[in-house]
Design an enzyme around this catalytic site. Structure first.
Site, short mmCIF file in Angstrom:
data_model
loop_
_atom_site.label_atom_id
_atom_site.label_comp_id
_atom_site.label_asym_id
_atom_site.label_seq_id
_atom_site.Cartn_x
_atom_site.Cartn_y
_atom_site.Cartn_z
N ASP A 50 24.19 67.02 -92.17
CA ASP A 50 25.22 68.09 -92.22
C ASP A 50 24.63 69.29 -92.43
O ASP A 50 23.32 69.55 -92.81
CB ASP A 50 26.22 67.76 -93.15
CG ASP A 50 27.55 68.51 -93.50
OD1 ASP A 50 27.82 69.03 -92.43
OD2 ASP A 50 28.01 68.99 -94.50
N SER A 51 25.42 70.44 -92.13
CA SER A 51 25.03 71.66 -92.44
C SER A 51 24.73 71.87 -93.96
O SER A 51 24.01 72.93 -94.32
CB SER A 51 26.01 72.72 -92.10
OG SER A 51 27.25 72.66 -92.75
N CYS A 88 29.00 66.42 -89.65
CA CYS A 88 29.48 67.79 -89.65
C CYS A 88 30.30 67.59 -88.32
O CYS A 88 29.96 67.51 -87.35
CB CYS A 88 28.55 68.49 -89.64
SG CYS A 88 28.78 70.19 -89.45
N GLU A 93 29.39 74.27 -101.37
CA GLU A 93 27.93 73.99 -101.51
C GLU A 93 27.45 74.60 -102.90
O GLU A 93 26.37 74.30 -103.23
CB GLU A 93 27.52 75.23 -100.46
CG GLU A 93 27.40 74.76 -99.15
CD GLU A 93 26.40 73.59 -98.98
OE1 GLU A 93 25.32 73.88 -99.26
OE2 GLU A 93 26.96 72.33 -98.45
N CYS A 106 36.64 69.39 -91.89
CA CYS A 106 35.21 69.72 -92.32
C CYS A 106 34.90 68.57 -93.19
O CYS A 106 35.66 68.53 -94.37
CB CYS A 106 35.16 71.11 -92.89
SG CYS A 106 33.52 71.34 -93.46
N HIS A 123 33.06 68.96 -95.97
CA HIS A 123 33.05 69.57 -97.11
C HIS A 123 34.47 69.58 -98.04
O HIS A 123 34.52 69.34 -99.10
CB HIS A 123 32.66 71.05 -97.03
CG HIS A 123 31.05 71.41 -96.84
ND1 HIS A 123 30.47 71.17 -95.63
CD2 HIS A 123 30.31 71.80 -97.75
CE1 HIS A 123 29.35 71.62 -95.74
NE2 HIS A 123 29.24 71.87 -96.95
#
Length: 277
Positions: free
Chosen positions: A22-23, A85, A163, A195, A197
């Site tokens: 993932d990013s 992602c 993050e 997403c 996240h």
């Protein structure tokens, strides 16, 4: 641009493992679903945090990073790659599949099941700006949303909160409220977490949206598809002991370690991705 990806033919550090990337740390929500579905498989997770968030980058950059990380995983000898992602999926999954013989399973916003579940006929999609502006999402809306209202909501800033493992602060709740309130005011009763996240913000999103609003996270569907693909090609592990999980990042080690420890558990130890990656 990265060179075409080929499966490793020599002994490699993670021969036969499953690669997931993932990013950043958001894909840990998908990794958790994969771990639950395939507890005996070895897993390698890459948080490309040094280039996050993908949702604010150009398509060329997202494609380049997807191929770079995919190359690295293939070189390590993985038997399959999961793109955890949504942004990388809608921008670069097709390119990655064209450049590797490995099975590639990718996540995408759960618009189809949301359309089936909505009672009001209004579905909200929470995602990065790149995802909501992509041709792939436009196609999903066209395919499944003909008789429904699909409201696409970019959510800049939410990835960064995850993050930092800042899941429950007033700042995070304020951002969530800012993005969700317009959707609720237009009658959305189903919200797609578009997403990877965002499932880590599920409690906050649900509290702001209310219990009558359904939240959809496609992580388990991705895990089921991965099981199907590995079963079909006969590459599921035969070992019976618990598989290992290794974590790598291109980003700041201390920050990513903090986030992974918070989101995955104290046993997680993050390692640096090769400097040329």
């Amino acid at each position: 641009m990265s060179q075409p990806i080929a499966s490793s033919t020599t002994a490699s550090p993670f021969q036969g493992a499953i690669g997931v990337f993932d990013s950043g740390v958001g894909g840990l929500s998908v990794l958790r679903a994969i771990r639950a579905a395939l507890p005996h498989e070895h897993l390698v997770y890459v948080a490309d945090s040094g280039h996050a968030p993908y949702g604010d980058q150009s398509e060329a950059h997202i494609t380049q990073r997807t191929l770079t990380v995919g190359n690295w995983l293939a070189e390590q000898g993985v038997k399959g790659i999961t793109i955890a992602c949504n942004t990388a999926t809608v921008v670069a999954a097709k390119t990655l599949r064209e450049q590797t013989h490995l099975p590639v399973v990718a996540i995408e916003p759960a618009i189809k099941p949301a359309v089936a579940l909505t009672r009001s006929g209004v579905v909200g999609v929470l995602a990065t700006r790149q995802t909501v502006q992509s041709a792939a999402v436009a196609k999903l809306v066209e395919l499944y949303g003909a008789d429904k209202r699909i409201l696409l909501q970019g959510c800049p800033g939410l990835v960064e909160q995850v993050e930092r493992a800042d899941l429950h602060s007033a700042e995070t709740e304020s951002l969530v409220r800012q993005f969700i309130t317009p959707l609720l005011e237009q009658g959305a009763d189903t919200l797609v977490l578009g997403c990877t996240h965002y499932p880590f913000l599920r409690d906050t999103i649900q509290r702001v949206a209310g219990e009558v609003v359904t939240l959809l996270d496609p992580a388990e569907a991705v895990a089921r598809e991965l099981v199907r693909r590995l079963t079909d090609n006969g590459s599921l592990t035969t070992q019976t002991e618990l598989g290992s999980v290794r974590f790598f990042t291109s980003g700041d080690m201390a920050q990513v370690q903090h986030a992974v420890t918070h989101l995955w558990g104290d046993s997680a130890q993050v390692e640096p991705l090769a400097s040329n990656r």
